[in-house]
Design a protein around this motif. Structure first.
Motif, PDB file in Angstrom:
ATOM      1  N   GLU A 164      17.360  50.354  16.265  1.00  0.00           N
ATOM      2  CA  GLU A 164      18.414  49.422  16.693  1.00  0.00           C
ATOM      3  C   GLU A 164      17.836  48.364  17.629  1.00  0.00           C
ATOM      4  O   GLU A 164      18.177  47.179  17.530  1.00  0.00           O
ATOM      5  CB  GLU A 164      19.541  50.194  17.378  1.00  0.00           C
ATOM      6  N   ILE A 165      16.967  48.781  18.537  1.00  0.00           N
ATOM      7  CA  ILE A 165      16.307  47.832  19.440  1.00  0.00           C
ATOM      8  C   ILE A 165      15.416  46.892  18.638  1.00  0.00           C
ATOM      9  O   ILE A 165      15.399  45.675  18.859  1.00  0.00           O
ATOM     10  CB  ILE A 165      15.482  48.577  20.508  1.00  0.00           C
ATOM     11  N   LEU A 166      14.675  47.459  17.696  1.00  0.00           N
ATOM     12  CA  LEU A 166      13.802  46.659  16.845  1.00  0.00           C
ATOM     13  C   LEU A 166      14.601  45.605  16.091  1.00  0.00           C
ATOM     14  O   LEU A 166      14.206  44.438  16.017  1.00  0.00           O
ATOM     15  CB  LEU A 166      13.059  47.578  15.878  1.00  0.00           C
ATOM     16  N   ALA A 167      15.748  45.999  15.528  1.00  0.00           N
ATOM     17  CA  ALA A 167      16.571  45.063  14.756  1.00  0.00           C
ATOM     18  C   ALA A 167      17.123  43.939  15.637  1.00  0.00           C
ATOM     19  O   ALA A 167      17.243  42.798  15.192  1.00  0.00           O
ATOM     20  CB  ALA A 167      17.720  45.822  14.090  1.00  0.00           C
ATOM     21  N   ALA A 168      17.439  44.279  16.874  1.00  0.00           N
ATOM     22  CA  ALA A 168      18.055  43.293  17.768  1.00  0.00           C
ATOM     23  C   ALA A 168      17.034  42.422  18.490  1.00  0.00           C
ATOM     24  O   ALA A 168      17.270  41.236  18.729  1.00  0.00           O
ATOM     25  CB  ALA A 168      18.937  44.001  18.790  1.00  0.00           C
ATOM     26  N   GLU A 169      15.872  43.012  18.835  1.00  0.00           N
ATOM     27  CA  GLU A 169      14.946  42.314  19.727  1.00  0.00           C
ATOM     28  C   GLU A 169      13.520  42.215  19.201  1.00  0.00           C
ATOM     29  O   GLU A 169      12.684  41.552  19.808  1.00  0.00           O
ATOM     30  CB  GLU A 169      14.935  43.010  21.092  1.00  0.00           C
ATOM     31  N   GLY A 170      13.223  42.878  18.088  1.00  0.00           N
ATOM     32  CA  GLY A 170      11.868  42.818  17.537  1.00  0.00           C
ATOM     33  C   GLY A 170      11.003  43.983  17.980  1.00  0.00           C
ATOM     34  O   GLY A 170      11.323  44.686  18.942  1.00  0.00           O
ATOM     35  N   ILE A 171       9.886  44.164  17.284  1.00  0.00           N
ATOM     36  CA  ILE A 171       9.019  45.315  17.499  1.00  0.00           C
ATOM     37  C   ILE A 171       8.417  45.339  18.893  1.00  0.00           C
ATOM     38  O   ILE A 171       8.211  46.417  19.478  1.00  0.00           O
ATOM     39  CB  ILE A 171       7.897  45.356  16.427  1.00  0.00           C
ATOM     40  N   ASP A 172       8.121  44.183  19.476  1.00  0.00           N
ATOM     41  CA  ASP A 172       7.475  44.150  20.784  1.00  0.00           C
ATOM     42  C   ASP A 172       8.401  44.630  21.898  1.00  0.00           C
ATOM     43  O   ASP A 172       7.922  44.968  22.990  1.00  0.00           O
ATOM     44  CB  ASP A 172       6.979  42.738  21.098  1.00  0.00           C
ATOM     45  N   ALA A 173       9.705  44.668  21.634  1.00  0.00           N
ATOM     46  CA  ALA A 173      10.652  45.133  22.651  1.00  0.00           C
ATOM     47  C   ALA A 173      10.789  46.644  22.665  1.00  0.00           C
ATOM     48  O   ALA A 173      11.347  47.213  23.613  1.00  0.00           O
ATOM     49  CB  ALA A 173      12.028  44.504  22.411  1.00  0.00           C
ATOM     50  N   VAL A 174      10.285  47.301  21.636  1.00  0.00           N
ATOM     51  CA  VAL A 174      10.436  48.754  21.534  1.00  0.00           C
ATOM     52  C   VAL A 174       9.373  49.460  22.373  1.00  0.00           C
ATOM     53  O   VAL A 174       8.168  49.267  22.153  1.00  0.00           O
ATOM     54  CB  VAL A 174      10.323  49.221  20.062  1.00  0.00           C
ATOM     55  N   SER A 175       9.808  50.237  23.327  1.00  0.00           N
ATOM     56  CA  SER A 175       8.920  51.050  24.149  1.00  0.00           C
ATOM     57  C   SER A 175       9.656  52.331  24.506  1.00  0.00           C
ATOM     58  O   SER A 175      10.886  52.421  24.360  1.00  0.00           O
ATOM     59  CB  SER A 175       8.520  50.306  25.430  1.00  0.00           C
ATOM     60  N   MET A 176       8.933  53.328  24.954  1.00  0.00           N
ATOM     61  CA  MET A 176       9.569  54.580  25.354  1.00  0.00           C
ATOM     62  C   MET A 176      10.556  54.326  26.492  1.00  0.00           C
ATOM     63  O   MET A 176      11.655  54.888  26.514  1.00  0.00           O
ATOM     64  CB  MET A 176       8.505  55.597  25.766  1.00  0.00           C
ATOM     65  N   ARG A 177      10.175  53.481  27.436  1.00  0.00           N
ATOM     66  CA  ARG A 177      11.058  53.182  28.571  1.00  0.00           C
ATOM     67  C   ARG A 177      12.326  52.463  28.104  1.00  0.00           C
ATOM     68  O   ARG A 177      13.425  52.778  28.551  1.00  0.00           O
ATOM     69  CB  ARG A 177      10.312  52.314  29.590  1.00  0.00           C
ATOM     70  N   MET A 191      23.794  64.244  22.179  1.00  0.00           N
ATOM     71  CA  MET A 191      22.710  65.189  22.410  1.00  0.00           C
ATOM     72  C   MET A 191      21.396  64.554  21.981  1.00  0.00           C
ATOM     73  O   MET A 191      21.275  64.018  20.888  1.00  0.00           O
ATOM     74  CB  MET A 191      22.957  66.462  21.601  1.00  0.00           C
ATOM     75  N   LEU A 192      20.422  64.592  22.876  1.00  0.00           N
ATOM     76  CA  LEU A 192      19.140  63.970  22.594  1.00  0.00           C
ATOM     77  C   LEU A 192      18.429  64.708  21.464  1.00  0.00           C
ATOM     78  O   LEU A 192      18.438  65.939  21.398  1.00  0.00           O
ATOM     79  CB  LEU A 192      18.273  64.000  23.862  1.00  0.00           C
ATOM     80  N   SER A 193      17.832  63.944  20.553  1.00  0.00           N
ATOM     81  CA  SER A 193      17.096  64.515  19.432  1.00  0.00           C
ATOM     82  C   SER A 193      16.095  63.480  18.956  1.00  0.00           C
ATOM     83  O   SER A 193      16.185  62.291  19.280  1.00  0.00           O
ATOM     84  CB  SER A 193      18.038  64.883  18.282  1.00  0.00           C
ATOM     85  N   GLN A 194      15.131  63.929  18.153  1.00  0.00           N
ATOM     86  CA  GLN A 194      14.155  62.993  17.601  1.00  0.00           C
ATOM     87  C   GLN A 194      14.854  61.965  16.715  1.00  0.00           C
ATOM     88  O   GLN A 194      14.528  60.777  16.753  1.00  0.00           O
ATOM     89  CB  GLN A 194      13.091  63.747  16.801  1.00  0.00           C
ATOM     90  N   GLU A 195      15.817  62.417  15.924  1.00  0.00           N
ATOM     91  CA  GLU A 195      16.544  61.512  15.041  1.00  0.00           C
ATOM     92  C   GLU A 195      17.272  60.428  15.831  1.00  0.00           C
ATOM     93  O   GLU A 195      17.252  59.250  15.459  1.00  0.00           O
ATOM     94  CB  GLU A 195      17.556  62.308  14.213  1.00  0.00           C
ATOM     95  N   LEU A 196      17.909  60.816  16.951  1.00  0.00           N
ATOM     96  CA  LEU A 196      18.628  59.836  17.768  1.00  0.00           C
ATOM     97  C   LEU A 196      17.655  58.859  18.416  1.00  0.00           C
ATOM     98  O   LEU A 196      17.938  57.657  18.513  1.00  0.00           O
ATOM     99  CB  LEU A 196      19.452  60.552  18.836  1.00  0.00           C
ATOM    100  N   ILE A 197      16.510  59.351  18.856  1.00  0.00           N
ATOM    101  CA  ILE A 197      15.511  58.482  19.488  1.00  0.00           C
ATOM    102  C   ILE A 197      15.004  57.446  18.485  1.00  0.00           C
ATOM    103  O   ILE A 197      14.916  56.253  18.801  1.00  0.00           O
ATOM    104  CB  ILE A 197      14.337  59.334  20.025  1.00  0.00           C
ATOM    105  N   VAL A 198      14.699  57.874  17.272  1.00  0.00           N
ATOM    106  CA  VAL A 198      14.208  56.947  16.244  1.00  0.00           C
ATOM    107  C   VAL A 198      15.306  55.957  15.867  1.00  0.00           C
ATOM    108  O   VAL A 198      15.041  54.752  15.713  1.00  0.00           O
ATOM    109  CB  VAL A 198      13.730  57.727  15.007  1.00  0.00           C
ATOM    110  N   LYS A 199      16.530  56.433  15.721  1.00  0.00           N
ATOM    111  CA  LYS A 199      17.662  55.550  15.383  1.00  0.00           C
ATOM    112  C   LYS A 199      17.841  54.484  16.465  1.00  0.00           C
ATOM    113  O   LYS A 199      18.042  53.301  16.159  1.00  0.00           O
ATOM    114  CB  LYS A 199      18.930  56.383  15.249  1.00  0.00           C
ATOM    115  N   THR A 200      17.745  54.885  17.719  1.00  0.00           N
ATOM    116  CA  THR A 200      17.894  53.939  18.824  1.00  0.00           C
ATOM    117  C   THR A 200      16.747  52.939  18.837  1.00  0.00           C
ATOM    118  O   THR A 200      16.952  51.740  19.066  1.00  0.00           O
ATOM    119  CB  THR A 200      17.936  54.703  20.162  1.00  0.00           C
ATOM    120  N   ALA A 201      15.536  53.414  18.579  1.00  0.00           N
ATOM    121  CA  ALA A 201      14.376  52.517  18.532  1.00  0.00           C
ATOM    122  C   ALA A 201      14.540  51.471  17.436  1.00  0.00           C
ATOM    123  O   ALA A 201      14.228  50.288  17.625  1.00  0.00           O
ATOM    124  CB  ALA A 201      13.104  53.328  18.308  1.00  0.00           C
TER     125      ALA A 201
END
Length: 235
Positions: free
Chosen positions: A34-47, A22-32
């Motif tokens: 995870e992307i940051l940890a794997a690919e760095g801050i520049d890879a994080v975008s809403m898309r 279920m989509l939530s703010q907590e899940l969105i931040v957690k996913t962001a």
């Protein structure tokens, strides 16, 4: 004996994909994060976050207003790991230094989050506010008035962000090692070409600006700053 399911009840196939969370703010931040940890801050975008969650970017805006808010929420999640000690007037100087160290470690734990902290001058998320209040409490426990504590807290926060930002650049590879090595060689040659009588101190300072001196420089800055505050209190 276990009875088999009746024929009218659909049995999930082992290959069937699990239902999306279920989509939530907590899940969105957690996913962001995870992307940051794997690919760095520049890879994080809403898309990019939407793709990871197998949804459209528009669906995220019901929970996060924009990329700037997502950045602040990621920073807030990082700061949630920083403790909030009870002020002890007997050891307030140590507590202030410890708090700055904790904040730096929290920012350096996530590649690029220090960059977010640096470009967010006045974060107003829950953990950001809590950290600001804790620092003011520690400083006031030492005897500073509110104005002094605010100015000191602002200076310490700025230094913590700057230190974490610079250190993260080396830790997470923001700088190309070969390029920086070549730049270092060129700088050394340039400094050696300067008149020794004009820059006698600068020409000897290079040995104190290395990766090995990073932590001692941090400790020196904290010790000098907090010692100055202690003298101010005694006056």
């Amino acid at each position: 004996m276990t009875a088999p399911p009746p024929p009218w009840r659909r049995t999930p196939s082992p290959r069937r994909r699990a239902a999306k969370q279920m989509l939530s703010q907590e899940l969105i931040v957690k996913t962001a994060l995870e992307i940051l940890a794997a690919e760095g801050i520049d890879a994080v975008s809403m898309r990019r976050v939407a793709q990871q969650l197998e949804t459209g970017p528009a669906s995220l805006y019901a929970y996060v207003a924009n990329k700037e808010e997502l950045d602040e929420l990621m920073l807030d999640a990082a700061l949630s790991e920083v403790p909030c000690p009870e002020p002890d007037p007997e050891r307030w100087t140590d507590q202030v230094k410890e708090q700055v160290r904790h904040q730096i470690r929290a920012m350096m734990a996530y590649p690029g989050i220090a960059k977010v902290a640096w470009r967010t001058p006045i974060p107003v998320t829950p953990n950001s506010l809590r950290q600001g209040e804790v620092m003011l409490q520690l400083l006031r426990a030492g005897g500073l008035d509110l104005k002094q504590a605010v100015f000191a807290g602002d200076a310490l926060s700025t230094y913590a962000k700057a230190f974490a930002y610079e250190a993260s650049g080396w830790t997470f590879g923001d700088y190309d090692p070969e390029e920086m090595s070549e730049r270092g060689r060129q700088m050394a040659e340039y400094m050696r070409s300067l008149p020794t009588t004009t820059f006698p101190n600068l020409l000897q300072a290079g040995e104190y600006f290395t990766a090995e001196t990073s932590q001692p420089r941090l400790e020196f800055a904290l010790e000098a700053f907090v010692a100055g505050l202690a003298v101010m209190v005694k006056r």
